[in-house]
Design an enzyme around this catalytic site. Structure first.
Site, PDB file in Angstrom:
ATOM      1  N   ARG A 172       1.669  -7.176  -9.154  1.00  0.00           N
ATOM      2  CA  ARG A 172       1.876  -6.607  -7.811  1.00  0.00           C
ATOM      3  C   ARG A 172       2.186  -7.713  -6.808  1.00  0.00           C
ATOM      4  NH1 ARG A 172      -2.996  -2.926  -5.846  1.00  0.00           N
ATOM      5  NH2 ARG A 172      -4.189  -4.848  -6.141  1.00  0.00           N
TER       6      ARG A 172
ATOM      7  N   GLU B 138      -2.552   8.506 -11.214  1.00  0.00           N
ATOM      8  CA  GLU B 138      -2.064   7.304 -11.882  1.00  0.00           C
ATOM      9  C   GLU B 138      -2.130   7.442 -13.404  1.00  0.00           C
ATOM     10  OE1 GLU B 138      -4.565   4.145 -10.304  1.00  0.00           O
ATOM     11  OE2 GLU B 138      -4.946   5.375  -8.553  1.00  0.00           O
TER      12      GLU B 138
ATOM     13  N   ASP C 134     -12.660   8.665  -6.380  1.00  0.00           N
ATOM     14  CA  ASP C 134     -12.161   7.563  -7.205  1.00  0.00           C
ATOM     15  C   ASP C 134     -12.629   7.852  -8.630  1.00  0.00           C
ATOM     16  OD1 ASP C 134     -11.203   5.229  -8.223  1.00  0.00           O
ATOM     17  OD2 ASP C 134     -12.332   3.892  -6.897  1.00  0.00           O
TER      18      ASP C 134
ATOM     19  N   ARG D 293       0.842  -1.200   0.000  1.00  0.00           N
ATOM     20  CA  ARG D 293       0.000   0.000   0.000  1.00  0.00           C
ATOM     21  C   ARG D 293       0.881   1.255   0.000  1.00  0.00           C
ATOM     22  NH1 ARG D 293      -4.612   0.102  -1.578  1.00  0.00           N
ATOM     23  NH2 ARG D 293      -5.333  -1.570  -0.196  1.00  0.00           N
TER      24      ARG D 293
ATOM     25  N   HIS E 251       0.291   3.110 -10.514  1.00  0.00           N
ATOM     26  CA  HIS E 251      -0.694   3.512  -9.495  1.00  0.00           C
ATOM     27  C   HIS E 251       0.008   4.325  -8.386  1.00  0.00           C
ATOM     28  CE1 HIS E 251      -3.893   3.006  -6.536  1.00  0.00           C
ATOM     29  NE2 HIS E 251      -4.571   2.159  -7.294  1.00  0.00           N
TER      30      HIS E 251
HETATM   31  O1  TA6 Z   1      -6.918   3.396  -8.733  1.00  0.00           O
HETATM   32  C1  TA6 Z   1      -8.012   3.477  -7.905  1.00  0.00           C
HETATM   33  C2  TA6 Z   1      -8.417   2.095  -7.449  1.00  0.00           C
HETATM   34  O2  TA6 Z   1      -8.703   1.281  -8.546  1.00  0.00           O
HETATM   35  C3  TA6 Z   1      -9.602   2.277  -6.498  1.00  0.00           C
HETATM   36  O3  TA6 Z   1     -10.815   1.863  -7.043  1.00  0.00           O
HETATM   37  C4  TA6 Z   1      -9.171   1.593  -5.226  1.00  0.00           C
HETATM   38  O4  TA6 Z   1      -9.789   0.420  -4.960  1.00  0.00           O
HETATM   39  C5  TA6 Z   1      -7.667   1.536  -5.389  1.00  0.00           C
HETATM   40  O5  TA6 Z   1      -7.365   1.466  -6.737  1.00  0.00           O
HETATM   41  C6  TA6 Z   1      -6.850   0.569  -4.555  1.00  0.00           C
HETATM   42  O6  TA6 Z   1      -6.927  -0.737  -5.002  1.00  0.00           O
HETATM   43  P1  TA6 Z   1      -6.208  -1.885  -4.186  1.00  0.00           P
HETATM   44  O7  TA6 Z   1      -6.451  -3.144  -4.967  1.00  0.00           O
HETATM   45  O8  TA6 Z   1      -4.736  -1.532  -4.137  1.00  0.00           O
HETATM   46  O9  TA6 Z   1      -6.815  -1.892  -2.808  1.00  0.00           O
END
Ligand code: TA6
Length: 279
Positions: A89, A256, A199, A62, A156
């Protein structure tokens, strides 16, 4: 093989590549192949990493700049049920090439991916990081099959914005976007500011944008993208994520580079998605 400026560190049985160079310092996780930190000399980190990020390889990290591939968001169609944001990832990566001098460092990494998965996808991927006083992150995809394949991906990046209530994205003014919180298409009025869960997928194909924060501007450049995604979970959604520290939403903003619509690749065709940022 020892690489100039690079040292390996280990914690929780995971390996991290720590680069200490006269122009910057940076950290890349072998798990996820992702950049966790980028600090131009004399500055604060441009990237945000959750204080409660899980770094033991049991789930995607994260913070930093996770790499989403070969799709962005939830898996669909023949891949339904597979991981959100794709596979890489959750994979270990290895360094394929490394070049450095007093001005810059370039590292090329590939995920350690099973032949079975490569065959199923018909796609191959690598990432190239180029560091100096800026960093560029490049996801290169090639179709290694003899059929047309579809790929989506995203860089991201979680940016360290100090105070989200005083942060804005001026260039997105006037841009249309899909609001995933409200579930509808909208048009941005004025600079993007964030004061609730956000979002959004902005249909922004231009190269340049910036994040304006109280003490600095982060300059961003994208290439090969069809969208710019802006995400902040805000208090409640962040509180529901075990790896998102409680006040973290106040000092981060994901901006992103994405190929969110998916793009068709003919056999042997290659594409690159790139994000570059600096102060
Ligand atoms: O980029 C935004 C997103 O797709 C959101 O919808 C949110 O869920 C975020 O990514 C984080 O995703 P993750 O799978 O890392 O919890």
């Amino acid at each position: 093989m020892p690489y100039p400026y690079l040292a390996e560190s280990t914690s929780d049985e995971q390996t991290f590549y720590v680069i200490t160079h006269p122009k910057f310092s940076a950290k890349i996780s072998k798990f996820g192949g992702q950049l966790l930190s980028f600090i131009p000399q004399g500055q604060n980190d441009i990237l945000w990493l959750s204080d409660s990020a899980i770094l033991n390889g049991s789930k995607p990290i994260r913070g930093g700049a996770p790499l989403c591939w070969p799709w962005f968001g939830p898996a669909a169609g023949e891949f339904e049920g597979e991981p959100q944001h794709g596979y890489i990832r959750n994979l270990l990566w290895e360094i394929k090439e490394y070049q450095s001098n007093e001005q810059s460092v370039e590292i090329n990494l590939s995920p350690i991916i099973s032949n079975e998965l490569t065959e199923k996808l018909g796609l191959a991927v690598n990432v190239v990081y180029r560091f100096d006083t800026s960093v560029s992150i490049e996801i290169n995809t090639s179709n290694v099959s003899d059929k047309t394949k579809t790929v989506g991906c995203a860089i991201h990046s979680y940016f360290n914005v100090e105070d989200i209530t005083q942060t804005s994205l001026p260039e997105l003014s006037g841009c249309s976007y899909s609001d995933k919180v409200l579930g509808k298409e909208q048009v941005q009025t004025g600079a993007v500011t964030v004061n609730a869960e956000t979002d959004r997928v902005y249909h922004y194909e231009q190269a340049k944008l910036s994040i304006s924060t109280p003490s600095r501007a982060i300059k961003i450049e994208h290439q090969g993208h069809d969208s710019v995604i802006v995400w902040n979970p805000w208090q409640q959604t962040a509180a529901n994520m075990a790896d998102f520290d409680n006040n973290g939403y106040l000092s981060m903003l994901c901006v992103e580079a994405g190929i969110t619509k998916g793009v068709s690749l003919a056999p042997r065709q290659e594409i690159t998605l790139k994000q570059r940022f600096s102060l």
